[in-house]
Write a protein that holds these residues in place. Structure first.
Motif, short mmCIF file in Angstrom:
data_model
loop_
_atom_site.label_atom_id
_atom_site.label_comp_id
_atom_site.label_asym_id
_atom_site.label_seq_id
_atom_site.Cartn_x
_atom_site.Cartn_y
_atom_site.Cartn_z
N THR A 24 0.83 -1.21 0.00
CA THR A 24 0.00 0.00 0.00
C THR A 24 0.87 1.26 0.00
N ALA A 25 1.91 1.25 0.84
CA ALA A 25 2.81 2.41 0.88
C ALA A 25 3.51 2.61 -0.46
N PHE A 26 3.94 1.50 -1.05
CA PHE A 26 4.60 1.58 -2.35
C PHE A 26 3.65 2.12 -3.42
N LEU A 27 2.38 1.64 -3.40
CA LEU A 27 1.39 2.11 -4.37
C LEU A 27 1.08 3.59 -4.16
N ALA A 28 0.98 3.99 -2.90
CA ALA A 28 0.68 5.39 -2.60
C ALA A 28 1.78 6.31 -3.10
N VAL A 29 3.02 5.88 -2.91
CA VAL A 29 4.16 6.69 -3.39
C VAL A 29 4.13 6.80 -4.91
N LEU A 30 3.87 5.70 -5.60
CA LEU A 30 3.82 5.73 -7.07
C LEU A 30 2.70 6.65 -7.57
N MET A 31 1.54 6.52 -6.94
CA MET A 31 0.43 7.36 -7.37
C MET A 31 0.69 8.83 -7.07
N TYR A 32 1.37 9.09 -5.97
CA TYR A 32 1.65 10.48 -5.61
C TYR A 32 2.55 11.16 -6.64
N TYR A 33 3.56 10.40 -7.11
CA TYR A 33 4.51 10.98 -8.05
C TYR A 33 4.08 10.82 -9.51
N LEU A 34 3.37 9.79 -9.85
CA LEU A 34 3.07 9.50 -11.24
C LEU A 34 1.66 9.88 -11.65
N MET A 35 0.75 9.91 -10.71
CA MET A 35 -0.64 10.22 -11.05
C MET A 35 -1.33 10.81 -9.83
N GLU A 36 -2.60 11.09 -9.98
CA GLU A 36 -3.35 11.67 -8.88
C GLU A 36 -3.59 10.61 -7.80
N LEU A 37 -3.36 10.98 -6.54
CA LEU A 37 -3.52 10.07 -5.41
C LEU A 37 -5.00 9.89 -5.08
N ASN A 38 -5.48 8.63 -5.16
CA ASN A 38 -6.88 8.29 -4.87
C ASN A 38 -6.91 7.40 -3.62
N TRP A 39 -7.32 8.02 -2.51
CA TRP A 39 -7.26 7.29 -1.25
C TRP A 39 -8.28 6.14 -1.19
N ASN A 40 -9.40 6.29 -1.83
CA ASN A 40 -10.38 5.21 -1.86
C ASN A 40 -9.82 3.97 -2.57
N PHE A 41 -9.14 4.22 -3.66
CA PHE A 41 -8.52 3.12 -4.41
C PHE A 41 -7.42 2.46 -3.58
N VAL A 42 -6.62 3.30 -2.92
CA VAL A 42 -5.53 2.76 -2.08
C VAL A 42 -6.09 1.90 -0.94
N LEU A 43 -7.20 2.38 -0.29
CA LEU A 43 -7.80 1.64 0.80
C LEU A 43 -8.38 0.30 0.31
N LEU A 44 -9.07 0.34 -0.81
CA LEU A 44 -9.63 -0.89 -1.38
C LEU A 44 -8.54 -1.88 -1.77
N PHE A 45 -7.47 -1.34 -2.36
CA PHE A 45 -6.33 -2.18 -2.73
C PHE A 45 -5.70 -2.83 -1.50
N SER A 46 -5.55 -2.03 -0.45
CA SER A 46 -4.92 -2.53 0.79
C SER A 46 -5.73 -3.66 1.42
N ILE A 47 -7.07 -3.45 1.50
CA ILE A 47 -7.92 -4.48 2.10
C ILE A 47 -7.94 -5.75 1.26
N SER A 48 -8.06 -5.58 -0.05
CA SER A 48 -8.10 -6.75 -0.95
C SER A 48 -6.79 -7.52 -0.88
N LEU A 49 -5.68 -6.80 -0.87
CA LEU A 49 -4.37 -7.46 -0.81
C LEU A 49 -4.18 -8.20 0.51
#
Length: 347
Positions: A24-49
């Motif tokens: 999740t931290a790695f995904l958040a960092v990538l999204m922060y630098y490469l695209m718009e940070l979507n916290w809902n997507f990050v949360l869903l990804f974290s729970i699913s993973l």
């Protein structure tokens, strides 16, 4: 084999949590630098993973532990595969360790028990062989002597036949005792319990063995004069056999011109205790635990000259236990021995 999940998920939960946090931290960092940070997507990804990682880890670790630990068990034959196959597998290593240690302890105890039983079996067969072959060889010797020509001598014929008869009687005595102790052990002998006077039973035994005791100058006596009858509940015939065997032993191992004293004492809960005490040679402490074993003799040489099947005390123990009573032994080497047993007292 179907895997049964057990509620010991600590390993899988922690591992899945570490993976989820890192991912999740790695995904958040990538999204922060490469695209718009979507916290809902990050949360869903974290729970699913986390859920996916948890089930994968739990399943894979259980499979791993089961396959390898089961192979070890099968290789060393520590336990039957069926007993392991039917149980849930846990990822809790502490629980698994305890189970393995328990299996090892149980198998060690089982092996030690089997060794003790095997040693007892060998000793028992050796004792039976020794007890039977002496009278058998005696009978065979006299019969062969008669067949070789002694039969024509009337005096020798009668003498040898009488001695052969004694050998046969001893064989019958041993076989009868073996049969009785076997029936007592498997519980096929039913006790015919009645109300009877234990004082009278003991006196009957004294009368029966008086001549045998006189040969060694041993006095058979009560510790006091019992004027009133003492009524007990049990199988009178079997209890008389118990008293007879104990008194016979006291005569057999008692010293010449000694005494065999029987006493009757009250205990609590409507119980009495009958004590048979002698001032004979006594028993060494190391031999006391084995006294009630079949064919066990304290004096291997001298005891056989006195006769007996070597089963007397074993029979005594089984009869008393069949009455759900207790048997006790106290002895001091060089001083004497006391055998005692309890009985239910009635009015």
């Amino acid at each position: 084999m179907a895997i049964n999940f057990k509620k010991t998920y600590r390993f899988a939960v922690k591992s899945a949590l570490y993976i989820s946090i890192f991912s999740t931290a790695f995904l958040a960092v990538l999204m922060y630098y490469l695209m718009e940070l979507n916290w809902n997507f990050v949360l869903l990804f974290s729970i699913s993973l986390f859920i996916f990682s948890f089930f994968v880890l739990q399943y894979r670790v259980e499979r791993f532990i089961y396959r390898r630990v089961k192979k070890i068990y099968d290789d060393v034959s520590l336990l039957e595969s069926s007993s392991f196959r039917n149980k849930s597998i846990t990822t809790d290593m502490a629980t698994l360790t305890r189970e393995v240690e328990k299996f090892a302890r149980d198998k060690k105890i089982e092996i030690e028990t089997l060794k003790i039983r095997e040693e007892y079996r060998r000793e028992f067969l050796g004792n039976v062989s020794h007890e039977l072959k002496t009278p058998l060889f005696t009978v065979q010797g006299y019969i062969l002597t008669l067949l070789d020509g002694a039969m024509n001598d009337k005096v020798l014929r009668k003498k040898y036949l009488q001695r052969a008869e004694k050998g046969v009687e001893r064989l019958i005595y041993i076989v009868q005792d073996l049969d009785m102790i076997t029936k007592l052990e498997v519980g096929t002998i039913n006790l015919n319990s009645t109300r009877f006077n234990i004082v009278e039973v003991i006196q009957n035994v004294f009368d029966l063995l008086e001549m045998k005791a006189d040969i060694k100058g041993i006095m058979l006596m009560f510790d006091m004069k019992y004027i009133k009858p003492i009524m007990v509940y049990g199988d009178q015939e079997k209890i008389q056999q118990v008293v007879t065997n104990l008194v016979v032993n006291s005569i057999k191992y008692g010293k010449e011109n000694g005494t065999t004293e029987v006493s009757i004492e009250d205990l609590v809960n409507n119980k009495i205790i009958i004590r048979v005490k002698d001032n004979g040679e006594g028993i060494e402490k190391k031999n006391i635990p084995r006294l009630f074993e079949r064919f066990f003799r304290v004096d291997k040489s001298g005891a056989r000259t006195e006769g007996g099947s070597g089963l007397g005390l074993a029979i005594v123990k089984h009869i008393i236990e069949a009455h759900e009573e207790k048997m006790y032994v106290e002895s001091k080497y060089g001083v004497g021995s006391e055998f005692s047993f309890t009985l239910e007292k009635t009015k």
